[in-house]
Design a protein around this motif. Structure first.
Motif, short mmCIF file in Angstrom:
data_model
loop_
_atom_site.label_atom_id
_atom_site.label_comp_id
_atom_site.label_asym_id
_atom_site.label_seq_id
_atom_site.Cartn_x
_atom_site.Cartn_y
_atom_site.Cartn_z
N PRO A 1 0.64 -1.36 -0.08
CA PRO A 1 -0.16 0.30 -0.30
C PRO A 1 0.71 1.34 0.07
CG PRO A 1 -1.17 -1.60 1.71
CD PRO A 1 0.82 -2.20 1.30
N GLY A 2 0.42 2.32 -0.37
CA GLY A 2 0.87 3.55 -1.11
C GLY A 2 -0.02 4.70 -0.84
N GLY A 3 0.38 5.89 -0.15
CA GLY A 3 -0.55 7.19 -0.45
C GLY A 3 -0.02 7.91 -2.04
N PRO A 4 -0.50 9.23 -1.89
CA PRO A 4 -0.91 9.57 -3.22
C PRO A 4 0.44 10.48 -3.51
CG PRO A 4 -2.75 10.15 -1.86
CD PRO A 4 -2.12 9.47 -1.03
N SER A 5 0.41 10.45 -5.01
CA SER A 5 2.14 11.06 -5.55
C SER A 5 1.30 12.57 -5.80
CB SER A 5 1.67 10.39 -6.35
OG SER A 5 2.64 8.94 -6.56
N ASP B 1 -1.28 18.41 -12.35
CA ASP B 1 -0.27 19.32 -11.75
C ASP B 1 0.39 19.23 -10.02
OD1 ASP B 1 1.94 21.13 -11.90
OD2 ASP B 1 1.43 22.95 -12.23
N LEU B 2 1.61 19.79 -9.66
CA LEU B 2 1.95 19.37 -8.61
C LEU B 2 0.70 19.48 -7.38
CD1 LEU B 2 5.99 20.43 -8.85
CD2 LEU B 2 4.62 17.92 -8.97
N ASP B 3 -0.15 21.15 -7.30
CA ASP B 3 -0.77 20.56 -5.95
C ASP B 3 -1.66 19.75 -6.36
OD1 ASP B 3 -1.57 21.28 -8.77
OD2 ASP B 3 -2.21 22.91 -7.89
N GLN B 4 -2.22 18.58 -7.54
CA GLN B 4 -3.19 17.82 -6.76
C GLN B 4 -2.85 16.13 -7.58
OE1 GLN B 4 -7.19 17.68 -7.66
NE2 GLN B 4 -6.55 16.00 -6.89
N VAL C 1 -1.74 12.26 -6.84
CA VAL C 1 -2.87 11.32 -7.70
C VAL C 1 -2.19 10.00 -7.06
CG1 VAL C 1 -2.48 13.06 -9.73
CG2 VAL C 1 -1.09 11.38 -9.26
N GLU C 2 -3.31 9.02 -7.57
CA GLU C 2 -3.54 8.08 -6.89
C GLU C 2 -3.17 7.35 -7.86
OE1 GLU C 2 -7.31 6.92 -5.82
OE2 GLU C 2 -7.41 8.34 -4.12
N GLY C 3 -2.20 7.01 -9.14
CA GLY C 3 -2.19 6.53 -10.11
C GLY C 3 -2.45 6.73 -11.34
N VAL C 4 -1.14 6.64 -12.65
CA VAL C 4 -0.84 7.27 -13.63
C VAL C 4 -1.09 5.86 -14.76
CG1 VAL C 4 0.21 8.84 -15.28
CG2 VAL C 4 0.15 9.36 -12.84
N SER C 5 -1.83 6.01 -15.80
CA SER C 5 -0.82 4.94 -17.04
C SER C 5 -0.81 5.69 -18.42
CB SER C 5 -2.50 3.59 -17.28
OG SER C 5 -3.17 4.09 -17.69
N VAL C 6 0.18 4.85 -18.79
CA VAL C 6 0.54 5.50 -20.28
C VAL C 6 0.91 3.68 -21.12
CG1 VAL C 6 1.73 6.27 -21.65
CG2 VAL C 6 1.77 7.50 -19.16
N ARG C 7 -0.24 4.16 -22.34
CA ARG C 7 0.31 2.57 -23.31
C ARG C 7 -0.09 3.46 -24.80
NH1 ARG C 7 -4.62 2.34 -19.72
NH2 ARG C 7 -2.95 0.13 -19.05
N ARG D 1 -2.36 6.55 -24.83
CA ARG D 1 -3.42 6.76 -24.34
C ARG D 1 -3.01 7.17 -22.99
NH1 ARG D 1 -8.01 1.91 -24.59
NH2 ARG D 1 -5.52 0.59 -24.62
N VAL D 2 -3.64 8.00 -22.36
CA VAL D 2 -2.88 8.56 -21.34
C VAL D 2 -4.57 8.66 -20.15
CG1 VAL D 2 -1.56 10.13 -19.34
CG2 VAL D 2 -1.33 10.31 -22.02
N GLU D 3 -3.95 8.07 -19.29
CA GLU D 3 -5.15 8.48 -17.93
C GLU D 3 -4.33 8.31 -16.12
OE1 GLU D 3 -8.33 4.46 -16.24
OE2 GLU D 3 -8.37 5.70 -18.28
N VAL D 4 -5.10 9.05 -15.86
CA VAL D 4 -4.92 10.02 -14.71
C VAL D 4 -6.01 9.88 -13.75
CG1 VAL D 4 -3.68 11.65 -13.28
CG2 VAL D 4 -2.47 11.50 -16.08
N HIS D 5 -5.20 9.50 -12.65
CA HIS D 5 -6.35 9.07 -11.47
C HIS D 5 -6.14 10.25 -10.49
CE1 HIS D 5 -8.24 5.14 -13.02
NE2 HIS D 5 -6.96 4.92 -13.77
N PRO D 6 -6.73 11.33 -10.10
CA PRO D 6 -6.45 12.09 -8.96
C PRO D 6 -7.40 11.44 -8.43
CG PRO D 6 -7.89 12.81 -10.57
CD PRO D 6 -7.93 11.77 -11.22
N ALA D 7 -6.55 12.13 -6.64
CA ALA D 7 -6.82 11.64 -5.33
C ALA D 7 -8.22 11.98 -4.88
CB ALA D 7 -5.73 11.75 -4.42
N SER D 8 -8.21 11.49 -4.23
CA SER D 8 -10.07 12.32 -3.80
C SER D 8 -10.45 11.74 -2.09
CB SER D 8 -11.70 11.20 -4.62
OG SER D 8 -11.43 9.56 -4.19
N VAL D 9 -11.15 13.02 -2.18
CA VAL D 9 -11.61 13.15 -0.40
C VAL D 9 -12.88 13.06 -0.59
CG1 VAL D 9 -11.25 14.45 1.76
CG2 VAL D 9 -9.65 13.87 -0.49
N GLY D 10 -13.81 11.90 0.03
CA GLY D 10 -15.27 11.56 -0.06
C GLY D 10 -15.77 11.29 -1.79
N ALA D 11 -16.28 12.87 -2.45
CA ALA D 11 -16.66 12.36 -3.37
C ALA D 11 -15.67 11.66 -4.41
CB ALA D 11 -17.27 13.89 -4.08
#
Length: 289
Positions: free
Chosen positions: A194-198, A211-214, A216-222, A230-240
Motif C-alpha cells: 500500500p502507498g499514498g497519493p503522489s 500539476d503538483l498541487d493535485q 494522484v493515485e495512479g497514472v497509466s500510459v500505453r 492513451r494517458v489516464e490519470v486518477h486524481p486522489a479523492s477526498v469524499g466524492a
C-alpha cells in the motif's frame, strides 16, 4: 508466411529450464514447416549476438515476456526494428510470465504459437520509447507513493540485453547459472504494498493534465494505436469520487518528486522526470491471420 522461410530460432535459457517439453514441441513444429537454425544462448551477450548476426533469417524468440522485450530492445538499439519482423513462442514458468505476449495477440500453447509463426502475418505495432532509449510494448504504470517494491531496475525490459561480462566464453558454468538466475529475478514484478497519493506533473503534448498541487493515485500510459498514446490519470479523492483525466498524445512527460514506475512489469526508479514518445508502427510481430 511462406513455409520456405528461413528461421533463426533463439531459445531463451529460462524457457529451456522451466518448460523443456514446450520448447521441444515448438522446435518440432517449426522445423517441420521451415528451414530452422536453432540458437541456444547462455547469456544476454550471446542472445544479442544471435539477433545481430541473423542475416536474412526471420528471428523467432522462444521464451517469456522478458525474452521478447530483450529481443525488441536489441533490434531497437541496432535500429533494425523497421526492417525486422519478430515472432514469439511464449514459454514461461507461469501465466504471468507471458501475459504481455498474450495481450499482443500471440496464441497460448506451443503448438498454436509455432503454427502462427509459420502461417501468420506480420502486423506493425506502436511502441513507446523513453528519454533513456528504453522501449515499452505494453504499458507504463505509476502507482501511489510506496506502492512499488524496491530492488528492481531496468527500463522497458531493454536494460539487460547488452549487459554482463564481455568475456562470456571464459566464464565457468556455475557462474553462468548464477548470472542467469539473477537476470530472471531482475525482471519479475515486485510485490505491491500500500502507498499514498503522489504529487506529479503529467503533461500530454505539452498540455498539463495535472500539476503538483493535485495528488494522484495512479497514472497509466500505453500505446493507443494510430500513433497516439492513451494517458489516464486518477486524481486522489477526498469524499466524492473524482473522474479520471484521460487524453491522447504523441508525447507524455511525468515529473515531480522521486517516483518509480512499472514498464511492461519491469520496475524503474526512483526518477524525477521521464518522457515517453510514441513510435507509430515501429515494430513488426507475426500474429495469426
Amino acid at each position: 508466411m511462406s513455409a520456405r522461410d528461413q528461421l533463426l530460432v533463439v531459445i531463451d535459457p529460462v524457457a529451456r529450464r522451466t518448460d523443456g517439453e514446450s520448447v521441444r514441441i515448438a522446435k518440432d513444429v517449426l522445423g517441420a514447416g521451415a528451414g530452422v537454425r536453432v540458437c541456444l544462448p547462455e547469456s544476454p551477450e550471446e542472445f544479442t549476438k544471435a539477433l545481430v548476426r541473423r542475416g536474412t533469417r526471420r528471428p523467432v524468440v522462444v521464451g517469456d515476456d522478458a525474452a521478447l522485450l530483450r529481443a525488441v530492445g536489441v533490434l531497437h538499439r541496432e535500429r533494425a526494428l523497421a526492417s525486422a519482423v519478430l515472432s514469439v513462442v511464449p514459454v514461461g514458468s507461469a501465466a504471468s510470465a507471458v501475459r504481455l505476449a498474450r495481450g499482443l495477440g500471440v496464441p497460448v500453447g506451443a503448438v498454436a504459437a509455432a503454427r502462427a509463426v509459420l502461417e501468420g502475418a506480420p502486423r506493425r505495432l506502436d511502441l513507446l520509447v523513453d528519454d533513456r532509449d528504453g522501449v515499452v510494448l505494453g504499458d507504463v504504470l505509476i502507482p501511489p507513493v510506496g506502492a512499488v517494491g524496491a530492488g528492481l531496475s531496468g527500463a522497458g525490459g531493454s536494460g539487460d540485453a547488452g549487459s554482463g561480462d564481455a568475456g562470456g566464453g571464459e566464464r565457468h558454468p556455475w557462474l553462468r547459472t548464477c548470472q542467469s538466475l539473477v537476470r530472471t529475478l531482475a525482471v519479475r514484478p515486485s510485490r505491491v504494498v500500500p502507498g499514498g497519493p503522489s504529487r506529479l506533473r503529467v503533461e500530454a503534448d505539452g498540455v498539463t493534465l495535472v500539476d503538483l498541487d493535485q495528488p494522484v493515485e495512479g497514472v497509466s500510459v500505453r500505446p493507443g494505436g494510430a500513433g497516439f498514446a492513451r494517458v489516464e490519470v486518477h486524481p486522489a479523492s477526498v469524499g466524492a469520487e473524482v473522474a479520471p483525466v484521460r487524453a491522447r498524445a504523441r508525447s507524455v512527460t511525468v515529473s515531480g518528486p522521486d517516483f518509480r514506475y512499472r514498464a511492461d512489469a519491469v520496475v524503474t526508479g526512483p526518477v524525477r522526470s521521464r518522457t515517453w514518445h510514441v513510435r507509430a508502427q515501429a515494430w513488426g510481430l507475426v500474429l495469426p491471420r
